[in-house]
Design an enzyme around this catalytic site. Sequence first.
Site, mmCIF file in Angstrom:
data_model
loop_
_atom_site.group_PDB
_atom_site.id
_atom_site.type_symbol
_atom_site.label_atom_id
_atom_site.label_comp_id
_atom_site.label_asym_id
_atom_site.label_seq_id
_atom_site.Cartn_x
_atom_site.Cartn_y
_atom_site.Cartn_z
ATOM 1 N N SER A 142 0.848 -1.195 0.000
ATOM 2 C CA SER A 142 0.000 0.000 0.000
ATOM 3 C C SER A 142 0.881 1.242 0.000
ATOM 4 O O SER A 142 1.618 1.480 0.969
ATOM 5 C CB SER A 142 -0.896 0.005 1.235
ATOM 6 O OG SER A 142 -1.459 1.289 1.381
ATOM 7 N N HIS A 189 -1.218 -1.315 -4.256
ATOM 8 C CA HIS A 189 -2.504 -0.976 -3.640
ATOM 9 C C HIS A 189 -2.551 0.532 -3.393
ATOM 10 O O HIS A 189 -1.668 1.094 -2.739
ATOM 11 C CB HIS A 189 -2.621 -1.753 -2.325
ATOM 12 C CG HIS A 189 -3.938 -1.642 -1.634
ATOM 13 N ND1 HIS A 189 -5.029 -2.396 -1.990
ATOM 14 C CD2 HIS A 189 -4.331 -0.890 -0.584
ATOM 15 C CE1 HIS A 189 -6.053 -2.117 -1.187
ATOM 16 N NE2 HIS A 189 -5.651 -1.190 -0.316
ATOM 17 N N ASP A 195 -4.765 3.486 -1.693
ATOM 18 C CA ASP A 195 -5.839 3.762 -0.739
ATOM 19 C C ASP A 195 -6.374 5.164 -0.932
ATOM 20 O O ASP A 195 -5.678 6.144 -0.658
ATOM 21 C CB ASP A 195 -5.304 3.615 0.692
ATOM 22 C CG ASP A 195 -5.166 2.160 1.078
ATOM 23 O OD1 ASP A 195 -6.142 1.409 0.935
ATOM 24 O OD2 ASP A 195 -4.061 1.770 1.522
ATOM 25 N N MET A 254 -8.976 7.974 0.201
ATOM 26 C CA MET A 254 -9.820 8.360 1.346
ATOM 27 C C MET A 254 -10.327 9.788 1.161
ATOM 28 O O MET A 254 -9.549 10.679 0.796
ATOM 29 C CB MET A 254 -8.996 8.298 2.633
ATOM 30 C CG MET A 254 -8.343 6.945 2.850
ATOM 31 S SD MET A 254 -7.317 6.976 4.317
ATOM 32 C CE MET A 254 -6.657 5.308 4.293
ATOM 33 N N HIS A 295 -8.398 0.998 -3.905
ATOM 34 C CA HIS A 295 -9.351 0.769 -2.820
ATOM 35 C C HIS A 295 -10.020 2.104 -2.495
ATOM 36 O O HIS A 295 -9.397 3.002 -1.929
ATOM 37 C CB HIS A 295 -8.570 0.206 -1.610
ATOM 38 C CG HIS A 295 -9.383 0.031 -0.368
ATOM 39 N ND1 HIS A 295 -8.804 -0.205 0.864
ATOM 40 C CD2 HIS A 295 -10.724 0.038 -0.154
ATOM 41 C CE1 HIS A 295 -9.755 -0.323 1.771
ATOM 42 N NE2 HIS A 295 -10.927 -0.179 1.182
ATOM 43 N N MET A 309 -12.204 4.293 -0.401
ATOM 44 C CA MET A 309 -12.864 4.507 0.896
ATOM 45 C C MET A 309 -13.529 5.872 0.818
ATOM 46 O O MET A 309 -13.121 6.835 1.477
ATOM 47 C CB MET A 309 -11.828 4.452 2.020
ATOM 48 C CG MET A 309 -11.332 3.045 2.290
ATOM 49 S SD MET A 309 -9.745 3.050 3.150
ATOM 50 C CE MET A 309 -8.659 3.166 1.750
ATOM 51 N N MET A 324 -11.491 -6.276 5.350
ATOM 52 C CA MET A 324 -10.695 -5.305 6.107
ATOM 53 C C MET A 324 -10.342 -5.908 7.465
ATOM 54 O O MET A 324 -11.217 -6.350 8.213
ATOM 55 C CB MET A 324 -11.480 -4.004 6.328
ATOM 56 C CG MET A 324 -11.663 -3.131 5.093
ATOM 57 S SD MET A 324 -10.124 -2.723 4.229
ATOM 58 C CE MET A 324 -9.195 -1.863 5.512
ATOM 59 N N ASP A 328 -6.498 -6.641 4.328
ATOM 60 C CA ASP A 328 -5.898 -5.303 4.332
ATOM 61 C C ASP A 328 -5.940 -4.726 5.740
ATOM 62 O O ASP A 328 -7.025 -4.505 6.295
ATOM 63 C CB ASP A 328 -6.704 -4.430 3.354
ATOM 64 C CG ASP A 328 -6.154 -3.021 3.200
ATOM 65 O OD1 ASP A 328 -5.104 -2.709 3.782
ATOM 66 O OD2 ASP A 328 -6.798 -2.236 2.472
ATOM 67 N N GLY A 329 -4.747 -4.477 6.289
ATOM 68 C CA GLY A 329 -4.655 -3.828 7.595
ATOM 69 C C GLY A 329 -3.896 -4.674 8.601
ATOM 70 O O GLY A 329 -4.319 -5.786 8.920
ATOM 71 N N GLY A 330 -2.760 -4.150 9.046
ATOM 72 C CA GLY A 330 -1.983 -4.848 10.064
ATOM 73 C C GLY A 330 -1.342 -6.140 9.585
ATOM 74 O O GLY A 330 -1.070 -7.042 10.390
#
Length: 232
Positions: A18, A43, A45, A47, A76, A78, A149, A187-189
């Site tokens: 990302s 990726h 992101d 927002m 992605h 958001m 997510m 996606d995330g952590g």
Amino acid sequence: MHYSFTASLMARIIIAPSVLAADFSRLSDEIHRIETAGADWIHCDIMDGHFVDNISFGPDIVRFVRKETSLPLDVHLMIEHAEHYVPRFIKVGANSITVHVEPEAKHDVVKTLRQIREAGCRAGLTLNPETAFDLVEPFLGTIDMLLVMTVHPGFGGQEFRADQMEKVRRAAAWNKSRERKIDIEVDGGINDRTARISIENGANVLVAGTSIFHSKDYAKAIRELRGVPGVN
Ligand code: DX5
Ligand code: ZN
């Protein structure tokens, strides 16, 4: 489009760094480095400060990333009213576009997914950790990828939520009974430990920001996410 996504389906683990976690003061160099390090997709992101409590970047940056790499761009969104912005992201070179299922995203999910596919782009659907899997289930036959997510979207560097693995398992079970499989992305952590957990539960696409871009050796970080040290 000359990118072959379908060949990747279930065959191997796809690593999608990302760029949100990249150093934007030398973005061009960062893109070249992750490509050389063995990234499969990039990726992006997006927002809008409404659907999530943060603002990132828009189509102009995606166009810049497109110029710097031939890797597939996994966008992605958001954002609210995704249908209004989808054409712009397709125009600047998105290869897959993922939209949110929550009512707060304020769009007609069926229509937006159709709009993405009719433009020759892969269509992804995603859900926040608080959102029930039942909301995405009716759409699984009409998408190319489900993004689960594993943090609440908005910021990089958050803690992976293992409780979301049930959704990954349900998507994997859905795939088992279908000829046309969908990609299952998390996606995330995501780091080497949580990548293992995600893969074991059935994910095949791993998005990772912090664990790649905040490491010293991007190739090593990517190998570790694949769980195959020594092989890219
Ligand atoms: C979360 C974004 C993620 C995020 C991942 O809002 O959708 O793609 O950048 O970052 P890490 O890997 O740092 O959790
Ligand atoms: Zn993302």
